[in-house]
Design an enzyme around this catalytic site. Structure first.
Site, short mmCIF file in Angstrom:
data_model
loop_
_atom_site.label_atom_id
_atom_site.label_comp_id
_atom_site.label_asym_id
_atom_site.label_seq_id
_atom_site.Cartn_x
_atom_site.Cartn_y
_atom_site.Cartn_z
CG ASP A 1 -2.07 0.99 1.06
OD1 ASP A 1 -3.21 0.55 0.87
OD2 ASP A 1 -1.80 2.22 1.11
CB ILE A 2 0.83 4.24 -2.17
CG1 ILE A 2 1.93 5.10 -2.73
CG2 ILE A 2 -0.43 5.03 -1.92
CD1 ILE A 2 1.66 5.60 -4.14
CG HIS B 1 -8.82 -2.89 -2.47
ND1 HIS B 1 -9.70 -2.14 -3.22
CD2 HIS B 1 -8.62 -2.21 -1.32
CE1 HIS B 1 -10.01 -1.04 -2.56
NE2 HIS B 1 -9.37 -1.06 -1.39
CG HIS C 1 -7.04 -2.65 3.01
ND1 HIS C 1 -6.26 -1.57 2.70
CD2 HIS C 1 -8.27 -2.36 2.50
CE1 HIS C 1 -6.97 -0.66 2.06
NE2 HIS C 1 -8.20 -1.12 1.93
P1 AMP Z 1 -9.72 1.67 0.11
O1 AMP Z 1 -9.71 3.02 0.80
O2 AMP Z 1 -10.22 0.55 0.93
O3 AMP Z 1 -10.40 1.77 -1.25
O4 AMP Z 1 -8.21 1.31 -0.15
C1 AMP Z 1 -7.46 1.84 -1.21
C2 AMP Z 1 -6.02 1.71 -0.79
O5 AMP Z 1 -5.21 1.84 -1.94
C3 AMP Z 1 -5.56 2.79 0.20
O6 AMP Z 1 -5.05 2.16 1.37
C4 AMP Z 1 -4.50 3.56 -0.57
O7 AMP Z 1 -3.43 3.99 0.24
C5 AMP Z 1 -4.05 2.52 -1.60
N1 AMP Z 1 -3.50 3.08 -2.82
C6 AMP Z 1 -3.98 4.09 -3.56
N2 AMP Z 1 -3.22 4.28 -4.64
C7 AMP Z 1 -2.23 3.35 -4.60
C8 AMP Z 1 -1.12 3.04 -5.44
N3 AMP Z 1 -0.86 3.72 -6.56
N4 AMP Z 1 -0.30 2.02 -5.06
C9 AMP Z 1 -0.54 1.34 -3.93
N5 AMP Z 1 -1.58 1.57 -3.09
C10 AMP Z 1 -2.40 2.58 -3.42
#
Ligand code: AMP
Ligand code: ZN
Length: 118
Positions: free
Chosen positions: A34-35, A104, A106
């Site tokens: 996760d970023i 997704h 987590h």
């Molecule tokens: P959600 O809020 O459950 O939709 O989770 C989306 C997740 O994706 C968040 O934890 C973000 O930090 C993560 N995220 C967003 N963009 C990226 C990216 N380019 N690479 C990796 N993780 C990301």
């Protein structure tokens, strides 16, 4: 709301059109760091297939959902916190905090977690 595959961030990561720190991939799933990590380990595990939210799942997606959890358990095992404990979270739609509309899981690990979640 990004519901179309062509606009989808995670479809682009799956297709290698956007960079990500991929930690696992197989025929059904891709897992990457996760970023904005919320724990020492914070890995996002996605099905290769674009499904916007948990509300959109069909019976054909049941195996893929199970696979996400098996990949999470494997990563937890590999990183040494499987026995201690870890958390798996899927957010569905805005009120739950979903920001990327490609389902997704987590995987959060490496620290203790409170309950109930915020
Ligand atoms: P959600 O809020 O459950 O939709 O989770 C989306 C997740 O994706 C968040 O934890 C973000 O930090 C993560 N995220 C967003 N963009 C990226 C990216 N380019 N690479 C990796 N993780 C990301
Ligand atoms: Zn997608």
């Amino acid at each position: 709301m990004l519901r179309r595959m062509s606009d989808c961030l995670f479809c682009k990561i799956v297709a290698k059109q956007l960079p990500a720190r991929v930690v696992h991939e197989d025929a059904d799933t891709v897992a990457f760091e996760d970023i904005h990590p919320q724990a020492p380990t914070h890995v996002v595990i996605v099905p290769r297939k674009h499904v916007p939210t948990l509300n959109d799942l069909g019976p054909e997606d049941e195996a893929a959902l199970g696979k996400l959890h098996r990949v999470a358990a494997k990563i937890a095992q590999d990183r040494g916190f499987a026995a201690e404990g870890w958390r798996a979270v899927m957010n569905c739609n805005r009120a739950a905090g979903q920001t990327v509309f490609h389902i997704h899981l987590h995987l959060l690990g490496g620290r203790a977690f409170g309950w109930p979640p915020g």
